[in-house]
Design an enzyme around this catalytic site. Structure first.
Site, mmCIF file in Angstrom:
data_model
loop_
_atom_site.group_PDB
_atom_site.id
_atom_site.type_symbol
_atom_site.label_atom_id
_atom_site.label_comp_id
_atom_site.label_asym_id
_atom_site.label_seq_id
_atom_site.Cartn_x
_atom_site.Cartn_y
_atom_site.Cartn_z
ATOM 1 N N SER A 1 64.818 -41.644 43.939
ATOM 2 C CA SER A 1 65.231 -43.061 44.012
ATOM 3 C C SER A 1 65.173 -43.792 42.668
ATOM 4 C CB SER A 1 64.347 -43.798 45.024
ATOM 5 O OG SER A 1 62.980 -43.550 44.757
ATOM 6 N N ARG A 2 64.375 -43.270 41.733
ATOM 7 C CA ARG A 2 64.203 -43.981 40.456
ATOM 8 C C ARG A 2 64.075 -42.972 39.303
ATOM 9 N NH1 ARG A 2 59.563 -46.202 39.959
ATOM 10 N NH2 ARG A 2 58.498 -45.496 41.832
ATOM 11 N N VAL B 1 56.111 -37.252 50.258
ATOM 12 C CA VAL B 1 55.941 -35.810 50.049
ATOM 13 C C VAL B 1 54.475 -35.371 49.982
ATOM 14 C CG1 VAL B 1 58.201 -35.371 48.995
ATOM 15 C CG2 VAL B 1 56.262 -36.030 47.540
ATOM 16 N N ASN C 1 60.231 -33.231 41.926
ATOM 17 C CA ASN C 1 60.203 -34.241 40.856
ATOM 18 C C ASN C 1 59.269 -35.414 41.164
ATOM 19 O OD1 ASN C 1 61.472 -35.999 38.590
ATOM 20 N ND2 ASN C 1 61.870 -37.166 40.471
ATOM 21 N N SER D 1 54.666 -31.810 33.057
ATOM 22 C CA SER D 1 54.512 -32.800 31.971
ATOM 23 C C SER D 1 53.839 -32.141 30.766
ATOM 24 C CB SER D 1 53.616 -33.948 32.456
ATOM 25 O OG SER D 1 53.209 -34.759 31.375
ATOM 26 N N TYR E 1 46.042 -36.758 36.493
ATOM 27 C CA TYR E 1 47.482 -36.506 36.292
ATOM 28 C C TYR E 1 47.668 -35.181 35.544
ATOM 29 C CZ TYR E 1 52.307 -37.321 34.727
ATOM 30 O OH TYR E 1 53.656 -37.207 34.475
ATOM 31 N N LYS F 1 49.529 -31.640 36.845
ATOM 32 C CA LYS F 1 50.687 -31.028 36.193
ATOM 33 C C LYS F 1 50.365 -29.603 35.716
ATOM 34 C CE LYS F 1 53.410 -34.546 36.774
ATOM 35 N NZ LYS F 1 54.572 -34.436 37.672
ATOM 36 N N ILE G 1 59.372 -39.975 28.444
ATOM 37 C CA ILE G 1 60.751 -40.281 28.838
ATOM 38 C C ILE G 1 60.807 -41.750 29.251
ATOM 39 C CG2 ILE G 1 62.639 -39.670 30.432
ATOM 40 C CD1 ILE G 1 61.843 -37.283 28.675
HETATM 41 P P1 NAP Z 1 59.227 -43.070 38.153
HETATM 42 O O1 NAP Z 1 60.345 -43.766 37.458
HETATM 43 O O2 NAP Z 1 57.949 -43.786 38.382
HETATM 44 O O3 NAP Z 1 59.791 -42.510 39.548
HETATM 45 C C1 NAP Z 1 58.931 -41.783 40.391
HETATM 46 C C2 NAP Z 1 59.715 -41.268 41.578
HETATM 47 O O4 NAP Z 1 58.791 -40.518 42.400
HETATM 48 C C3 NAP Z 1 60.278 -42.375 42.439
HETATM 49 O O5 NAP Z 1 61.579 -42.039 42.858
HETATM 50 C C4 NAP Z 1 59.325 -42.413 43.633
HETATM 51 O O6 NAP Z 1 59.962 -42.770 44.854
HETATM 52 C C5 NAP Z 1 58.911 -40.959 43.725
HETATM 53 N N1 NAP Z 1 57.661 -40.810 44.468
HETATM 54 C C6 NAP Z 1 56.407 -41.215 44.109
HETATM 55 N N2 NAP Z 1 55.526 -40.933 45.091
HETATM 56 C C7 NAP Z 1 56.250 -40.345 46.091
HETATM 57 C C8 NAP Z 1 55.916 -39.825 47.373
HETATM 58 N N3 NAP Z 1 54.657 -39.848 47.843
HETATM 59 N N4 NAP Z 1 56.901 -39.285 48.135
HETATM 60 C C9 NAP Z 1 58.186 -39.241 47.676
HETATM 61 N N5 NAP Z 1 58.560 -39.714 46.474
HETATM 62 C C10 NAP Z 1 57.605 -40.271 45.697
HETATM 63 O O7 NAP Z 1 58.813 -41.749 37.381
HETATM 64 P P2 NAP Z 1 59.659 -40.776 36.422
HETATM 65 O O8 NAP Z 1 59.313 -41.122 35.029
HETATM 66 O O9 NAP Z 1 61.075 -40.730 36.839
HETATM 67 O O10 NAP Z 1 58.941 -39.396 36.755
HETATM 68 C C11 NAP Z 1 59.543 -38.359 37.521
HETATM 69 C C12 NAP Z 1 58.699 -37.102 37.357
HETATM 70 O O11 NAP Z 1 58.671 -36.748 35.979
HETATM 71 C C13 NAP Z 1 57.243 -37.292 37.783
HETATM 72 O O12 NAP Z 1 56.762 -36.126 38.411
HETATM 73 C C14 NAP Z 1 56.525 -37.493 36.458
HETATM 74 O O13 NAP Z 1 55.169 -37.126 36.524
HETATM 75 C C15 NAP Z 1 57.328 -36.587 35.561
HETATM 76 N N6 NAP Z 1 57.212 -36.921 34.142
HETATM 77 C C16 NAP Z 1 57.611 -38.140 33.669
HETATM 78 C C17 NAP Z 1 57.468 -38.421 32.309
HETATM 79 C C18 NAP Z 1 57.879 -39.737 31.715
HETATM 80 O O14 NAP Z 1 57.549 -39.985 30.544
HETATM 81 N N7 NAP Z 1 58.582 -40.614 32.428
HETATM 82 C C19 NAP Z 1 56.919 -37.471 31.452
HETATM 83 C C20 NAP Z 1 56.515 -36.248 31.971
HETATM 84 C C21 NAP Z 1 56.668 -35.977 33.310
HETATM 85 P P3 NAP Z 1 59.732 -44.174 45.634
HETATM 86 O O15 NAP Z 1 59.806 -45.253 44.593
HETATM 87 O O16 NAP Z 1 60.877 -44.184 46.601
HETATM 88 O O17 NAP Z 1 58.395 -44.089 46.319
#
Ligand code: NAP
Length: 240
Positions: A9-10, A59, A85, A137, A150, A154, A183
């Site tokens: 979703s995001r 999830v 994800n 991550s 966290y 990971k 990111i």
């Molecule tokens: P984000 O913008 O905060 O989005 C997180 C997503 O995860 C949202 O779509 C949210 O859905 C979903 N989510 C959270 N809890 C959930 C649950 N219990 N069940 C189903 N969906 C759930 O984060 P992002 O930056 O896109 O991160 C995506 C992935 O990349 C994550 O695993 C994060 O750890 C990893 N990552 C991100 C970065 C970074 O710098 N951004 C770096 C390394 C790794 P809802 O809003 O609908 O609940």
């Protein structure tokens, strides 16, 4: 290909949904709290003539993951790709972490992949074909101050990737991790400009990543047929 993307979703997940759908794949977008955003993505793609499925499931809950995968199998019969994800992060000192914090982060980021993978595997094993991509991550690789749980979650995902690659390789199921660097998504919205500039300065490529950078790696892993058990860190050289 029929692709389930958790947390679509995001942020990174949204970018994966939109671009993989435009590439012609069948997408099931999983969301939990962001129903409006999920419906908007579905509507916007529909306006481009692209149909995707959306399904609400937390999830971190086995019963909801079961319903998610059952929904996918009713729509498609087969699941070709699972992208784990969905994830959450929390900045806190180690001494302040409560058992509830631990459970919430581990269950959302790690146990979720145990649930989703167990649910999709019977279909993949039956066909001797499948691709699983875990979004981990850099912090799972090198550890992050004030993000211990966290980082543990990971690192656990990466260990799952390596173990399962050995177990599932003979069944032609490939499983890899993508370990993103920083990111630009809502997950990092609390980082102030000063910290972002410091990160850029410490990154050989001199920039913060974008969700599209992760999409490009996912796209490659979906096309590739000889990579499994790897942790591919898309991070601009921040961690080498
Ligand atoms: P984000 O913008 O905060 O989005 C997180 C997503 O995860 C949202 O779509 C949210 O859905 C979903 N989510 C959270 N809890 C959930 C649950 N219990 N069940 C189903 N969906 C759930 O984060 P992002 O930056 O896109 O991160 C995506 C992935 O990349 C994550 O695993 C994060 O750890 C990893 N990552 C991100 C970065 C970074 O710098 N951004 C770096 C390394 C790794 P809802 O809003 O609908 O609940």
């Amino acid at each position: 290909m029929n692709i389930i993307i958790t947390g679509g979703s995001r942020g990174i997940g949204k970018c994966l949904v939109e671009n993989l759908a435009r590439d012609g794949h069948n997408i099931l977008l999983n969301y939990n709290k962001s129903e409006k955003q999920a419906k908007k993505i579905q509507e916007d793609l529909k306006a481009e003539g692209i149909i995707i499925e959306i399904f609400k499931a937390d999830v971190s809950k086995k019963i909801e993951v079961k319903a998610l995968v059952e929904f996918a199998l009713k729509k498609w019969e087969n699941i070709d790709v699972l992208v784990n994800n969905a994830g959450i992060a929390k900045l806190q000192m180690f001494q302040d972490i409560t058992e509830d914090d631990w459970n919430e982060i581990i269950n959302t980021n790690l146990k979720s992949a145990f649930y989703t993978t167990q649910e999709v595997l019977p279909n993949m094993l039956h066909r001797k074909d499948g691709i699983i991509i875990n979004i981990s991550s850099i912090w799972g690789l090198v550890g992050a101050s004030c993000e211990t749980v966290y980082s543990i979650s990971k690192a656990g995902l990466d260990a799952m990737t390596k173990s399962l690659a050995k177990e599932l390789g003979p069944s032609n199921i490939r499983i890899n991790s993508i370990a993103p660097g920083v990111i630009d998504t809502e997950m990092n919205s609390k980082l102030d400009e000063h910290i972002k500039n410091e990160i850029k300065a410490e990154t050989p490529l001199g920039k913060i990543g974008k969700p599209i950078d992760i999409y490009k790696c996912v796209k490659w892993l979906i096309e590739d047929e000889f990579t499994t058990g790897q942790i591919i860190s898309v991070n601009g050289g921040y961690v080498i």
